[in-house]
Write a protein that holds these residues in place. Structure first.
Motif, PDB file in Angstrom:
ATOM      1  N   VAL A  48       0.829  -1.213   0.000  1.00  0.00           N
ATOM      2  CA  VAL A  48       0.000   0.000   0.000  1.00  0.00           C
ATOM      3  C   VAL A  48       0.862   1.261   0.000  1.00  0.00           C
ATOM      4  N   ARG A  49       0.346   2.256  -0.667  1.00  0.00           N
ATOM      5  CA  ARG A  49       0.996   3.557  -0.668  1.00  0.00           C
ATOM      6  C   ARG A  49       0.163   4.505   0.168  1.00  0.00           C
ATOM      7  N   PRO A  50       0.834   5.431   0.863  1.00  0.00           N
ATOM      8  CA  PRO A  50       0.053   6.393   1.659  1.00  0.00           C
ATOM      9  C   PRO A  50      -0.850   7.219   0.753  1.00  0.00           C
ATOM     10  N   ASP A  51      -2.009   7.573   1.270  1.00  0.00           N
ATOM     11  CA  ASP A  51      -2.954   8.401   0.528  1.00  0.00           C
ATOM     12  C   ASP A  51      -2.331   9.746   0.188  1.00  0.00           C
ATOM     13  N   LYS A  52      -2.920  10.392  -0.807  1.00  0.00           N
ATOM     14  CA  LYS A  52      -2.420  11.704  -1.183  1.00  0.00           C
ATOM     15  C   LYS A  52      -2.556  12.703  -0.030  1.00  0.00           C
ATOM     16  N   THR A  53      -3.603  12.472   0.777  1.00  0.00           N
ATOM     17  CA  THR A  53      -3.859  13.417   1.863  1.00  0.00           C
ATOM     18  C   THR A  53      -3.029  13.111   3.115  1.00  0.00           C
ATOM     19  N   ALA A  54      -2.275  11.991   3.094  1.00  0.00           N
ATOM     20  CA  ALA A  54      -1.538  11.588   4.284  1.00  0.00           C
ATOM     21  C   ALA A  54      -0.488  12.640   4.662  1.00  0.00           C
ATOM     22  N   ASP A  55      -0.324  12.858   5.974  1.00  0.00           N
ATOM     23  CA  ASP A  55       0.661  13.852   6.383  1.00  0.00           C
ATOM     24  C   ASP A  55       2.049  13.214   6.514  1.00  0.00           C
ATOM     25  N   ASN A  56       3.005  14.031   6.887  1.00  0.00           N
ATOM     26  CA  ASN A  56       4.393  13.571   6.873  1.00  0.00           C
ATOM     27  C   ASN A  56       4.699  12.493   7.907  1.00  0.00           C
ATOM     28  N   THR A  57       3.999  12.531   9.051  1.00  0.00           N
ATOM     29  CA  THR A  57       4.229  11.493  10.054  1.00  0.00           C
ATOM     30  C   THR A  57       3.889  10.125   9.491  1.00  0.00           C
ATOM     31  N   VAL A  58       2.740  10.043   8.821  1.00  0.00           N
ATOM     32  CA  VAL A  58       2.317   8.776   8.223  1.00  0.00           C
ATOM     33  C   VAL A  58       3.345   8.300   7.207  1.00  0.00           C
ATOM     34  N   ARG A  59       3.804   9.226   6.375  1.00  0.00           N
ATOM     35  CA  ARG A  59       4.807   8.881   5.374  1.00  0.00           C
ATOM     36  C   ARG A  59       6.099   8.388   6.011  1.00  0.00           C
ATOM     37  N   PHE A  60       6.484   9.045   7.097  1.00  0.00           N
ATOM     38  CA  PHE A  60       7.727   8.680   7.779  1.00  0.00           C
ATOM     39  C   PHE A  60       7.619   7.268   8.376  1.00  0.00           C
ATOM     40  N   ILE A  61       6.498   7.017   9.067  1.00  0.00           N
ATOM     41  CA  ILE A  61       6.283   5.693   9.667  1.00  0.00           C
ATOM     42  C   ILE A  61       6.289   4.620   8.595  1.00  0.00           C
ATOM     43  N   LYS A  62       5.634   4.917   7.495  1.00  0.00           N
ATOM     44  CA  LYS A  62       5.566   3.972   6.381  1.00  0.00           C
ATOM     45  C   LYS A  62       6.967   3.690   5.840  1.00  0.00           C
ATOM     46  N   HIS A  63       7.763   4.752   5.727  1.00  0.00           N
ATOM     47  CA  HIS A  63       9.107   4.609   5.190  1.00  0.00           C
ATOM     48  C   HIS A  63       9.973   3.731   6.095  1.00  0.00           C
ATOM     49  N   ILE A  64       9.910   3.993   7.408  1.00  0.00           N
ATOM     50  CA  ILE A  64      10.702   3.224   8.368  1.00  0.00           C
ATOM     51  C   ILE A  64      10.275   1.756   8.358  1.00  0.00           C
ATOM     52  N   SER A  65       8.956   1.521   8.373  1.00  0.00           N
ATOM     53  CA  SER A  65       8.522   0.128   8.430  1.00  0.00           C
ATOM     54  C   SER A  65       8.813  -0.603   7.120  1.00  0.00           C
ATOM     55  N   ASP A  66       8.850   0.130   6.006  1.00  0.00           N
ATOM     56  CA  ASP A  66       9.270  -0.494   4.756  1.00  0.00           C
ATOM     57  C   ASP A  66      10.699  -1.008   4.861  1.00  0.00           C
ATOM     58  N   ILE A  67      11.560  -0.193   5.463  1.00  0.00           N
ATOM     59  CA  ILE A  67      12.963  -0.589   5.608  1.00  0.00           C
ATOM     60  C   ILE A  67      13.065  -1.819   6.517  1.00  0.00           C
ATOM     61  N   LEU A  68      12.321  -1.782   7.655  1.00  0.00           N
ATOM     62  CA  LEU A  68      12.359  -2.918   8.580  1.00  0.00           C
ATOM     63  C   LEU A  68      11.875  -4.192   7.886  1.00  0.00           C
ATOM     64  N   ALA A  69      10.800  -4.078   7.128  1.00  0.00           N
ATOM     65  CA  ALA A  69      10.259  -5.245   6.431  1.00  0.00           C
ATOM     66  C   ALA A  69      11.278  -5.799   5.452  1.00  0.00           C
ATOM     67  N   LYS A  70      11.957  -4.906   4.787  1.00  0.00           N
ATOM     68  CA  LYS A  70      12.938  -5.317   3.808  1.00  0.00           C
ATOM     69  C   LYS A  70      14.098  -6.059   4.487  1.00  0.00           C
ATOM     70  N   ILE A  71      14.541  -5.551   5.627  1.00  0.00           N
ATOM     71  CA  ILE A  71      15.623  -6.210   6.369  1.00  0.00           C
ATOM     72  C   ILE A  71      15.176  -7.613   6.787  1.00  0.00           C
ATOM     73  N   TYR A  72      13.969  -7.694   7.346  1.00  0.00           N
ATOM     74  CA  TYR A  72      13.414  -8.993   7.766  1.00  0.00           C
ATOM     75  C   TYR A  72      13.446  -9.996   6.621  1.00  0.00           C
ATOM     76  N   ILE A  73      12.927  -9.559   5.448  1.00  0.00           N
ATOM     77  CA  ILE A  73      12.843 -10.465   4.310  1.00  0.00           C
ATOM     78  C   ILE A  73      14.240 -10.884   3.845  1.00  0.00           C
ATOM     79  N   GLU A  74      15.143  -9.920   3.742  1.00  0.00           N
ATOM     80  CA  GLU A  74      16.491 -10.226   3.272  1.00  0.00           C
ATOM     81  C   GLU A  74      17.207 -11.191   4.207  1.00  0.00           C
ATOM     82  N   VAL A  75      17.096 -10.944   5.514  1.00  0.00           N
ATOM     83  CA  VAL A  75      17.810 -11.776   6.479  1.00  0.00           C
ATOM     84  C   VAL A  75      17.286 -13.214   6.448  1.00  0.00           C
ATOM     85  N   PHE A  76      15.960 -13.378   6.452  1.00  0.00           N
ATOM     86  CA  PHE A  76      15.424 -14.728   6.548  1.00  0.00           C
ATOM     87  C   PHE A  76      15.447 -15.486   5.230  1.00  0.00           C
TER      88      PHE A  76
END
Lengths: 254, 243
Positions: A48-76
């Protein structure tokens, strides 16, 4: 190696083999189900992509969790499950609490499968025609409603063969969990072979049992898949006449 | 009163200018046809009105609201229906559920009300016999009629059509156009991006000819088709009508 000896071992140690089959099935089926649920969360979140109306906090959280998810997938995906098994089992056992081996096995196979499932679910979601989302959004459905009622059902159906494949892989690969000595089929076979000193015969029986398990599983998966495809198809819709389609798409606008 | 007012709208994708300074208005109950060659920005204009795309500059006012400042996009979108070239029926649902989903989830109608409405609209487009069919079993024209019914179920104030007949077999075009003519007769406000000049001539209150991201000419169908003022319009129409 003689086949009659194989049969003898199978019959004599049938209860041990059966216990092994039971444990293997429990670990691989639960692991696949929990792994699928993990994949649904992680893969769905990643798609999912953040909505157009989403504020910067939402975008930031999404960005961080994307990185965490990517690390999880790569490691395992990037380390052997056998290594993950011993490492995680002893890490928790010595530092946190003396956990049950069976629980540990299911835990390990689940997060391992989850990494693969995340990618399967994500690509399944991305393969759903973008027009489906646009139509849903244009009717006023929110992005989460669109995901739940339109995109995920189609994504899961598209990804079903790959999801089923993970179950088959898990039936076989749960054999590496013998390293933490749960009573799955490979562990049981090792002890039988150790008692009888008939290594080739014992492992031949083991191989046949694995083959039987995976064959039955793929047969069942095939039947389910056929049933899913019978009622509905989820390919992008187009006119049945491909000739007129090609003319139409040439005139397609931005 | 104008229900849609587009003022000096500009839009580009990267360095590619798609809309450069577009202005037009649509009155209540009007049918406005957007015609023009491929790539002239017609579909993009339509998608901007439904907020599927954002505009870079200018202002679009719909039903009295500046849509650039709308917070609740979902509640805005339920008033503005959209019909797509590729139909985009939900392929995991049958015809009836396609028409009921947004009614129950967005308008919060109960299942009975939603089903009644869906049946009414499907009857209107002549698809009542197919309520249990899945989209993959329908022809293009049937799918598009269901898609129109699905939009109508939301009681929209405005309907946007993005080349609704361009993906259809020639013999299915008329069944969809007839449904659209009925809607026009019922005074639905519609913007139609189309290559069907016959439809535009017969039904439109206003025709806009777009080329290269600008509105080259606008007028009533008879002005536009019988007596186009602009050279570019003349070229386009003579080429299209000869086909």
């Amino acid at each position: 190696m003689s086949l009659s000896k194989c049969l003898e071992i199978l019959l004599k140690y049938s209860s041990s083999f059966l216990l092994g089959v039971r444990t293997t099935l429990i670990v691989s089926i639960t692991g696949t189900i929990i792994g699928f649920l993990i994949g649904l969360c992680v893969g769905g979140f990643r798609a999912v992509r953040p909505d157009k109306t989403a504020d910067n906090t939402v975008r930031f959280i999404k960005h961080i969790s994307d990185i965490l998810a990517k690390i999880y997938i790569e490691v395992f995906r990037g380390t052997p499950m056998m290594v993950q098994a011993v490492f995680i089992y002893y890490l928790i056992y010595t530092n946190v609490f003396k956990w049950d081996k069976m629980f540990a096995a299911i835990f390990i196979i689940s997060i391992n499968t989850g990494a693969y499932m995340s990618e399967i679910v994500r690509s399944g979601i991305q393969a759903v025609d973008a027009g489906q989302t646009e139509a849903a959004r244009s009717l006023g459905l929110s992005s989460s409603q669109t995901m739940r009622f339109i995109v995920l059902p189609q994504a899961i159906r598209n990804a079903f063969p790959a999801i089923g494949n993970e179950l088959i892989v898990n039936i076989k690969d749960s054999s590496v969990l013998m390293i933490i000595s749960i009573t799955e089929l490979m562990f049981q076979s090792n002890s039988i072979a150790g008692t009888t000193y008939r290594f080739s015969e014992t492992y031949f029986v083991t191989a046949m049992i694995y083959l039987l398990l995976t064959s039955i599983t793929s047969l069942v998966l095939h039947l389910i898949e056929k049933r899913l495809n019978n009622t509905r198809t989820s390919f992008p819709q187009s006119d049945t006449n491909f000739y007129s389609m090609s003319i139409a798409s040439k005139g397609e606008d931005r | 009163m104008n229900v849609i007012q587009v003022e000096n709208v500009k839009k580009s994708f990267d360095n590619n200018i798609v809309l450069s300074d577009i202005s037009f208005s649509v009155g209540k109950g009007d049918v406005v046809c957007l015609i023009g060659p491929s790539g002239s920005g017609k579909s993009t204009m339509l998608r901007c009105i439904n907020l599927l795309e954002d505009i870079d500059e200018g202002k679009i006012t719909v039903l009295g609201h500046d849509i650039g400042t709308i917070k609740d996009i979902n509640s805005y979108r339920k008033d503005v229906g959209m019909v797509f070239q590729q139909f985009n029926l939900f392929s995991n649902m049958n015809v009836l559920d396609n028409c009921m989903l947004a009614q129950t989830k967005v308008l919060r109608r109960n299942r009975q009300q939603a089903e009644e409405k869906a049946r009414e609209m499907l009857r209107k487009v002549g698809m009542l016999d197919f309520i249990h069919a899945y989209p993959s079993t329908l022809s293009g024209g049937q799918k598009q009629r269901v898609a129109i019914a699905r939009s109508l179920c939301m009681d929209p104030q405005i309907l946007l059509f993005d080349e609704p007949t361009s993906a259809l077999d020639p013999e299915m075009v008329s069944e969809v156009l007839n449904v659209m003519k009925d809607l026009a007769r019922d005074d639905m406000t519609m913007i139609v991006v189309t290559h069907e000049m016959g439809f535009a001539r017969e039904v439109a209150d206003k025709v806009l000819f777009m080329d290269d991201g600008v509105i080259v000419e606008e007028g009533t169908p008879s002005e536009m088709f019988n007596n186009p003022r602009n050279e570019r319009t003349r070229q386009f129409l003579s080429r299209i009508i000869r086909q």
